[in-house]
Design a protein around this motif. Structure first.
Motif, PDB file in Angstrom:
ATOM      1  N   CYS A  19      -8.806   9.693  31.191  1.00 18.60           N
ATOM      2  CA  CYS A  19      -9.861   8.797  30.694  1.00 18.60           C
ATOM      3  C   CYS A  19     -10.666   9.395  29.547  1.00 18.60           C
ATOM      4  O   CYS A  19     -11.327   8.660  28.800  1.00 18.60           O
ATOM      5  N   TYR A  20     -10.625  10.704  29.374  1.00 15.82           N
ATOM      6  CA  TYR A  20     -11.461  11.373  28.378  1.00 15.82           C
ATOM      7  C   TYR A  20     -11.280  10.805  26.965  1.00 15.82           C
ATOM      8  O   TYR A  20     -12.273  10.462  26.305  1.00 15.82           O
ATOM      9  N   PRO A  21     -10.050  10.670  26.463  1.00 12.40           N
ATOM     10  CA  PRO A  21      -9.906  10.152  25.094  1.00 12.40           C
ATOM     11  C   PRO A  21     -10.325   8.689  24.945  1.00 12.40           C
ATOM     12  O   PRO A  21     -10.502   8.215  23.820  1.00 12.40           O
ATOM     13  N   LEU A  22     -10.478   7.991  26.053  1.00 13.78           N
ATOM     14  CA  LEU A  22     -10.830   6.571  26.017  1.00 13.78           C
ATOM     15  C   LEU A  22     -12.335   6.351  26.002  1.00 13.78           C
ATOM     16  O   LEU A  22     -12.783   5.202  25.932  1.00 13.78           O
ATOM     17  N   THR A  23     -13.117   7.435  26.073  1.00  9.64           N
ATOM     18  CA  THR A  23     -14.574   7.321  26.125  1.00  9.64           C
ATOM     19  C   THR A  23     -15.208   7.977  24.908  1.00  9.64           C
ATOM     20  O   THR A  23     -14.551   8.716  24.170  1.00  9.64           O
ATOM     21  N   THR A  24     -16.493   7.734  24.714  1.00  9.71           N
ATOM     22  CA  THR A  24     -17.239   8.339  23.607  1.00  9.71           C
ATOM     23  C   THR A  24     -18.675   8.626  24.062  1.00  9.71           C
ATOM     24  O   THR A  24     -19.115   8.150  25.115  1.00  9.71           O
ATOM     25  N   GLY A  25     -19.408   9.385  23.233  1.00 12.35           N
ATOM     26  CA  GLY A  25     -20.836   9.581  23.423  1.00 12.35           C
ATOM     27  C   GLY A  25     -21.228  10.128  24.774  1.00 12.35           C
ATOM     28  O   GLY A  25     -20.598  11.042  25.317  1.00 12.35           O
ATOM     29  N   ALA A  26     -22.282   9.548  25.344  1.00 13.73           N
ATOM     30  CA  ALA A  26     -22.826  10.021  26.609  1.00 13.73           C
ATOM     31  C   ALA A  26     -21.828   9.862  27.758  1.00 13.73           C
ATOM     32  O   ALA A  26     -21.793  10.687  28.675  1.00 13.73           O
ATOM     33  N   THR A  27     -21.008   8.818  27.686  1.00 10.08           N
ATOM     34  CA  THR A  27     -19.995   8.618  28.731  1.00 10.08           C
ATOM     35  C   THR A  27     -18.987   9.754  28.716  1.00 10.08           C
ATOM     36  O   THR A  27     -18.615  10.285  29.775  1.00 10.08           O
ATOM     37  N   ARG A  28     -18.563  10.163  27.532  1.00  8.87           N
ATOM     38  CA  ARG A  28     -17.610  11.265  27.424  1.00  8.87           C
ATOM     39  C   ARG A  28     -18.246  12.564  27.899  1.00  8.87           C
ATOM     40  O   ARG A  28     -17.586  13.358  28.585  1.00  8.87           O
ATOM     41  N   ALA A  29     -19.506  12.803  27.551  1.00  6.26           N
ATOM     42  CA  ALA A  29     -20.188  14.020  27.993  1.00  6.26           C
ATOM     43  C   ALA A  29     -20.301  14.048  29.519  1.00  6.26           C
ATOM     44  O   ALA A  29     -20.066  15.080  30.157  1.00  6.26           O
ATOM     45  N   GLY A  30     -20.660  12.908  30.104  1.00  2.00           N
ATOM     46  CA  GLY A  30     -20.743  12.831  31.555  1.00  2.00           C
ATOM     47  C   GLY A  30     -19.401  13.048  32.222  1.00  2.00           C
ATOM     48  O   GLY A  30     -19.310  13.706  33.271  1.00  2.00           O
ATOM     49  N   LEU A  31     -18.356  12.511  31.623  1.00  2.00           N
ATOM     50  CA  LEU A  31     -17.010  12.696  32.159  1.00  2.00           C
ATOM     51  C   LEU A  31     -16.583  14.156  32.056  1.00  2.00           C
ATOM     52  O   LEU A  31     -15.907  14.680  32.944  1.00  2.00           O
ATOM     53  N   THR A  32     -16.990  14.823  30.976  1.00  2.00           N
ATOM     54  CA  THR A  32     -16.687  16.243  30.816  1.00  2.00           C
ATOM     55  C   THR A  32     -17.319  17.054  31.946  1.00  2.00           C
ATOM     56  O   THR A  32     -16.670  17.908  32.555  1.00  2.00           O
ATOM     57  N   VAL A  33     -18.589  16.785  32.222  1.00  2.00           N
ATOM     58  CA  VAL A  33     -19.283  17.486  33.314  1.00  2.00           C
ATOM     59  C   VAL A  33     -18.594  17.219  34.648  1.00  2.00           C
ATOM     60  O   VAL A  33     -18.339  18.146  35.432  1.00  2.00           O
ATOM     61  N   ALA A  34     -18.269  15.960  34.913  1.00  2.00           N
ATOM     62  CA  ALA A  34     -17.614  15.606  36.170  1.00  2.00           C
ATOM     63  C   ALA A  34     -16.258  16.285  36.309  1.00  2.00           C
ATOM     64  O   ALA A  34     -15.886  16.748  37.398  1.00  2.00           O
ATOM     65  N   THR A  35     -15.515  16.373  35.210  1.00  2.00           N
ATOM     66  CA  THR A  35     -14.200  17.000  35.240  1.00  2.00           C
ATOM     67  C   THR A  35     -14.304  18.482  35.577  1.00  2.00           C
ATOM     68  O   THR A  35     -13.520  19.011  36.377  1.00  2.00           O
ATOM     69  N   VAL A  36     -15.270  19.158  34.972  1.00  2.00           N
ATOM     70  CA  VAL A  36     -15.449  20.584  35.249  1.00  2.00           C
ATOM     71  C   VAL A  36     -15.836  20.807  36.712  1.00  2.00           C
ATOM     72  O   VAL A  36     -15.315  21.716  37.370  1.00  2.00           O
ATOM     73  N   VAL A  37     -16.724  19.983  37.229  1.00  2.00           N
ATOM     74  CA  VAL A  37     -17.119  20.111  38.634  1.00  2.00           C
ATOM     75  C   VAL A  37     -15.921  19.881  39.554  1.00  2.00           C
ATOM     76  O   VAL A  37     -15.704  20.618  40.526  1.00  2.00           O
ATOM     77  N   LEU A  38     -15.116  18.878  39.245  1.00  2.00           N
ATOM     78  CA  LEU A  38     -13.898  18.626  40.023  1.00  2.00           C
ATOM     79  C   LEU A  38     -12.955  19.826  39.977  1.00  2.00           C
ATOM     80  O   LEU A  38     -12.382  20.224  40.995  1.00  2.00           O
ATOM     81  N   GLY A  39     -12.792  20.393  38.777  1.00  2.00           N
ATOM     82  CA  GLY A  39     -11.914  21.550  38.635  1.00  2.00           C
ATOM     83  C   GLY A  39     -12.403  22.734  39.450  1.00  2.00           C
ATOM     84  O   GLY A  39     -11.608  23.439  40.083  1.00  2.00           O
ATOM     85  N   TRP A  40     -13.719  22.956  39.445  1.00  2.00           N
ATOM     86  CA  TRP A  40     -14.292  24.049  40.232  1.00  2.00           C
ATOM     87  C   TRP A  40     -14.064  23.815  41.725  1.00  2.00           C
ATOM     88  O   TRP A  40     -13.650  24.726  42.455  1.00  2.00           O
ATOM     89  N   LEU A  41     -14.316  22.605  42.189  1.00  2.00           N
ATOM     90  CA  LEU A  41     -14.100  22.283  43.598  1.00  2.00           C
ATOM     91  C   LEU A  41     -12.642  22.454  43.992  1.00  2.00           C
ATOM     92  O   LEU A  41     -12.328  22.943  45.086  1.00  2.00           O
ATOM     93  N   LEU A  42     -11.745  22.063  43.101  1.00  2.00           N
ATOM     94  CA  LEU A  42     -10.314  22.177  43.377  1.00  2.00           C
ATOM     95  C   LEU A  42      -9.907  23.639  43.544  1.00  2.00           C
ATOM     96  O   LEU A  42      -9.260  24.008  44.529  1.00  2.00           O
ATOM     97  N   SER A  43     -10.298  24.488  42.593  1.00  2.00           N
ATOM     98  CA  SER A  43      -9.867  25.883  42.639  1.00  2.00           C
ATOM     99  C   SER A  43     -10.538  26.656  43.771  1.00  2.00           C
ATOM    100  O   SER A  43      -9.872  27.375  44.522  1.00  2.00           O
TER     101      SER A  43
END
Length: 292
Positions: A19-43
């Motif tokens: 979904c990252y390339p499909l978003t822009t601005g604040a939505t993309r920034a929020g998705l970036t934060v969510a993705t990193v948190v998911l990655g941390w939880l996964l590992s």
């Protein structure tokens, strides 16, 4: 159980990244934060469920704790990465560092470590078979050095994708971006050297702190190895096609190939050959096996 949870989290993570390339601005920034948190939880979750609290705590200490410390030093002094500042788009900061940044170190440190272990012969033995186990003598000095080198490059080379992408979004900016790699203007070479330095320190500290459970891989680690390969191939595609960052696609493809390509070949050969070592479990350890 471990694999089921890990595969589920990985699927959610992949969806978020698509979904990252499909978003822009604040939505993309929020998705970036969510993705990193998911990655941390996964590992961290995988380390905890597959190997127990000691390994998970070691991962958090060296990657999350160490990652925050080196970033705070970097922001304050410019050492070892160079002089840079974070914008306010990545969430709350502490000592000038967005709290998600050390989570990103952790997200990729664990799959990079497991990929290196897999490539240097760290597989659990089957009954009557061969391979490295938690109760064995451990790798030789040469194999240990190769494992640290592969894990270090496997993690640090990820920044050849990450930094150009994040700088292009304005999430951080370099005060002095010279000298830079060809095609990667805006990011100094010192940044990548700093990543290499910290990655080798992190990987060297992980095994002594984590104990022998971090010396082998088995089928429970398939989601983590898949994460590493997904990150490699999807980043090449995203940078080359969707993010208009062809130079970082080439640099990242070359850098991460040192670990990713041999890993892909090894796993394909094991699958075709019915390699029993890939399907083995560790010897039973009370309190850990119950989580499978």
């Amino acid at each position: 159980m471990t694999r089921r949870i890990s595969w589920t989290l990985l699927a959610v993570l992949v969806l978020a990244q698509i979904c990252y390339p499909l978003t822009t601005g604040a939505t993309r920034a929020g998705l970036t934060v969510a993705t990193v948190v998911l990655g941390w939880l996964l590992s961290v979750g995988h380390a905890l469920l597959s190997r127990g609290p000691r390994v998970a705590a070691a991962l958090v200490a060296v990657a999350t704790g160490g990652g925050f410390a080196i970033e705070a030093i970097g922001v304050a002094t410019g050492v070892p990465f160079g002089s840079y500042d974070y914008s306010g788009e990545l969430g709350p900061k502490l000592a000038g560092v967005p709290l998600i940044i050390p989570l990103a170190w952790t997200w990729m440190a664990w799959p990079a470590w497991l990929a290196a272990v897999r490539l240097t012969g760290g597989r659990a033995a089957t009954a009557g078979g061969s391979g490295s186990t938690a109760g064995g003598s451990g790798p030789t000095v040469g194999r240990w050095a190769g494992r640290i080198a592969l894990a270090t490059v496997g993690l640090a080379a990820w920044d050849l994708f990450l930094d150009p992408q994040m700088v292009a979004e304005g999430y951080w900016v370099w005060r002095d971006a010279t000298p830079a790699l060809p095609g990667l203007a805006g990011i100094p070479v010192s940044n990548y050297l700093g990543w290499l330095l910290f990655a080798v320190l992190m990987m060297s500290a992980l095994r002594p702190l984590a104990g022998p459970a971090a010396e082998h891989t088995d089928r429970r680690d398939h989601p983590m190895l898949a994460l590493y390969l997904w990150t490699y191939f999807s980043s090449i595609l995203a940078h080359a096609v969707f993010l208009d960052l062809p130079a970082s696609a080439l640099w990242g493809a070359a850098g991460m190939s040192v670990t990713a390509v041999p890993l892909a070949v090894t796993l394909l050969r094991a699958r075709r050959g019915g390699d029993p070592g890939q399907e083995a479990h560790q010897p039973h350890r009370p309190g850990v096996d119950a989580t499978r």
